[in-house]
Write an enzyme that holds these catalytic residues in place. Structure first.
Site, short mmCIF file in Angstrom:
data_model
loop_
_atom_site.label_atom_id
_atom_site.label_comp_id
_atom_site.label_asym_id
_atom_site.label_seq_id
_atom_site.Cartn_x
_atom_site.Cartn_y
_atom_site.Cartn_z
N SER A 76 0.79 -1.36 -0.08
CA SER A 76 0.02 0.04 0.08
C SER A 76 0.78 1.12 -0.09
O SER A 76 2.07 1.30 0.15
CB SER A 76 -1.15 0.07 1.04
OG SER A 76 -0.29 -0.09 2.45
N ASP A 77 0.11 2.28 -0.43
CA ASP A 77 0.81 3.66 -0.23
C ASP A 77 -0.28 4.74 0.22
O ASP A 77 -1.36 4.60 -0.35
CB ASP A 77 1.45 4.08 -1.67
CG ASP A 77 2.41 5.19 -1.65
OD1 ASP A 77 3.45 4.97 -1.17
OD2 ASP A 77 1.98 6.22 -2.01
#
Length: 194
Positions: A76-77
């Site tokens: 994720s980011d």
């Protein structure tokens, strides 16, 4: 529940973020952590959620060809998007101050993208939360940076810390998304995967 459904799988979280790791524990999921060093560079024409989608996929691509049939990788980011630009993690106290000061008495958006990768598929989901700050004094901002050192956080702040309790006037959308993981969406998607 989901924990039982996932018993035949190994859930891999590719994140060094203590907050994301805690979310997975709090969701009552068994997981292991695998980390790879990724240069988080994205094409300059990307905007807002395009950036986080791209980086979440980039992080997952590093594991290409390494996943077993029973493994589900999660990457994720998160970015803060304000005044048409991405605010990542600050590199200095000065940069942290400028970021927070720019968001004082305004609303910004927090985007998180999550990539779920198996050896046969890859899917990205994302979420956006609008956060409005109160009018912040320089003194409060400096106190926060000095005492909480928010250098590992996009936009130079943690909503779950003193700053969030003191500075956040309004949150529209997922609260956990601001901390780096839209937990309800992640849980729901994992449920459909198995």
């Amino acid at each position: 529940m989901l924990k039982e459904k996932l018993q035949k799988y190994t859930l891999i979280l590719a994140s060094g973020s203590p907050r994301r790791q805690q979310f997975f524990k709090d969701l009552d999921l068994d997981f292991e952590i695998r980390l790879k060093e990724i240069e988080e560079i994205y094409p300059p024409e990307l905007k807002a959620v395009e950036i986080t989608d791209y980086l979440a996929e980039l992080k997952a691509a590093a594991f290409e060809g390494e996943l077993k049939d029973d493994e589900i990788l999660v990457t994720s980011d998160t970015i803060v998007w304000h005044q048409n630009k991405a605010l990542g993690k600050p590199k200095s106290a000065e940069e942290a101050f400028e970021m927070i000061k720019s968001m004082s008495n305004t609303t910004h958006e927090v985007f998180t993208s999550v990539c779920f990768k198996t050896n046969s598929s890859s899917t990205v989901i994302n979420d956006v939360t609008k956060v409005t700050f109160t009018d912040l004094s320089d003194e409060a901002i400096l106190y926060y940076i000095e005492n909480y050192k928010p250098y590992d956080k996009a936009g130079a702040y943690g909503i779950q810390e003193w700053f969030g309790f003191m500075a956040v006037a309004k949150v529209e959308g997922s609260y956990t998304n601001v901390m780096g993981l839209p937990t309800a969406k992640v849980y729901e998607y994992l449920s459909t995967l198995v």
